[in-house]
Scaffold this active site. Structure first.
Site: not given
Ligand code: NAD
Ligand code: DAU
Length: 365
Positions: A36, A133-135, A158, A162
């Protein structure tokens, strides 16, 4: 998929997935582990009752004692790892949390799976799905698509975090035989997305008559997928994806940022026009596209992403179900109909980030 640990299940995609799974597998037990952070919101899951089929645990995926206990007490057979710091802009302002959660947190989960499944001789029928992710592939030029064979070339902190977590998952498959699979998805949109990401931010600011800050020249391209279609893809990969593989998930739906923002303005204008309550609460003269203004670009801003999802289509029979025109209308209406959800979020605790990022130009200021 009897006992599923869903990390980050109170965030945008995670909560959509939890709701999807509770409908699709009403007899499975879903254990949600979420810290959270600013992005996690228990309101997203308020329709679920704690009990035999659903349990919420507030905690950090880096807490190995807690993760160990959940694996043991809950006899977890499936892990779906959504937990992450997910916002590129925040990773530019402060990358440490991204390294800690995205890299070390994934490592902690992998170690628990190794211990409780492999070392205990109980790997049969287990599955670890890592949501990525595609990043990780970096930026495309004017043509071409990311395939599962595209070399990793992450550009933001980021994306690098990932990419690192994806490599750890790969290494655990290859070295230890961990039954794992990774999905690399393009930009999601839909209900419950945290209102500092492009689409909800523009919908909310347009409604409120606030400036719409488009980075750079607005020509950057993203491949947008309605979140429910991503959830269906993850479900399919869990059931039928081949272990050790990666699957690209995308909408075959490339859009320039400026075009998305203009479309959102038109949809908000249209909805407000036909809705007396909205018209009275958020009066606005003329077209909301007049609120668009170009601001300083995101440092290192990737120019274009586009996913080739042929493998998902051919191997698993998945296709993106929503047309963009249908999905974006649904999304705009959701934010219009659920104002309390985002008003509570933007009304106080995120002020610090907003001022840092935009010099106080955005909603809630
Ligand atoms: P989000 O930021 O909305 O949600 C992330 C969730 O993870 C939040 O509920 C947060 O509280 C929780 N969390 C963060 N750190 C944690 C920790 N240390 N321990 C436990 N919980 C923690 O993100 P999202 O957009 O829903 O993305 C979910 C996943 O999907 C991420 O892994 C992201 O990289 C990936 N992804 C997102 C998109 C997208 O367009 N949003 C596209 C492709 C892949
Ligand atoms: O491609 C998948 C990724 O999509 C996910 O891995 C990330 O978790 C998710 O946040 C998303 O990253 P983006 O950086 O593409 O999303 P964001 O909504 O932040 O921005 C989308 C595009 O819009 C991007 O080109 C930057 C631009 N933008 C964004 C904001 C917030 C603006 O022009 N103005 C803005 O105010």
């Amino acid at each position: 998929m009897d006992k599923v640990l869903i990390t980050g299940g109170a965030g945008f995609i995670g909560s959509n997935f939890v709701l999807h799974m509770s409908r699709a597998y009403p007899s499975s037990r879903l254990v949600v582990l979420d810290k959270l952070t600013y992005a996690g919101n228990l309101e997203n899951l308020k329709s679920l009752a704690e009990g035999k089929n659903y349990k919420f645990v507030k905690g950090d995926i880096n807490d190995s004692a807690l993760v160990d206990r959940l694996f043991a007490e809950e006899s977890i057979d499936t892990v779906v790892n959504f937990a992450a710091e997910s916002h590129v802009d925040r990773s530019i302002l402060g990358p440490r949390d991204f390294v800690e959660t995205n890299i070390l947190g994934t490592f902690t989960l992998l170690e628990a799976a190794r211990k409780h499944w492999l070392d205990a001789g109980r790997a049969e029928g287990k599955r670890f799905l890592h949501v990525s992710t595609d990043e990780v592939y970096g930026s495309l030029g004017a043509t071409g698509l990311f395939t599962e064979e595209t070399a990793y070339s992450p550009n933001s902190p980021y994306a690098a975090s990932k990419a690192s977590s994806d490599h750890l998952v790969r290494a655990y498959c290859h070295t230890y035989g961990l039954p794992a699979v990774t999905t690399n998805c393009s930009n999601n949109y839909g209900p419950y997305q945290f209102p500092e990401k492009l689409i909800p931010l523009m919908v909310i600011n347009a409604l409120k008559g606030k400036p719409l800050p488009v980075y750079g020249d607005g020509q950057n391209v993203r491949d947008w997928l309605f979140v429910e279609d991503h959830c269906r893809a993850i479900e399919l990969v869990l059931k039928e994806g081949r272990l050790g593989e990666t699957y690209n998930v995308g909408g075959r739906n490339e859009k320039k940022n400026i075009d998305i923002v203009k479309l959102i303005c038109a949809l908000v204008d249209e909805r407000a026009q036909g809705d007396k309550e909205l018209r009275n609460e958020f009066p606005f003269e003329g077209s909301r596209s007049s609120l668009i203004h170009f601001v300083k670009d995101r440092p290192g801003h990737d120019r274009r992403y586009a996913i080739d999802c042929t493998k998902m289509e051919k191997e698993l029979g998945w296709t993106p179900g929503h047309l963009f025109e249908e999905g974006i209308r649904k999304t705009v209406n959701w934010y219009m109909d659920n104002r309390q959800w985002w008003e509570r979020i933007i009304s106080g605790q995120y002020t610090e980030y907003y001022s840092l990022q935009y010099g106080g130009r955005l909603a809630g200021q």
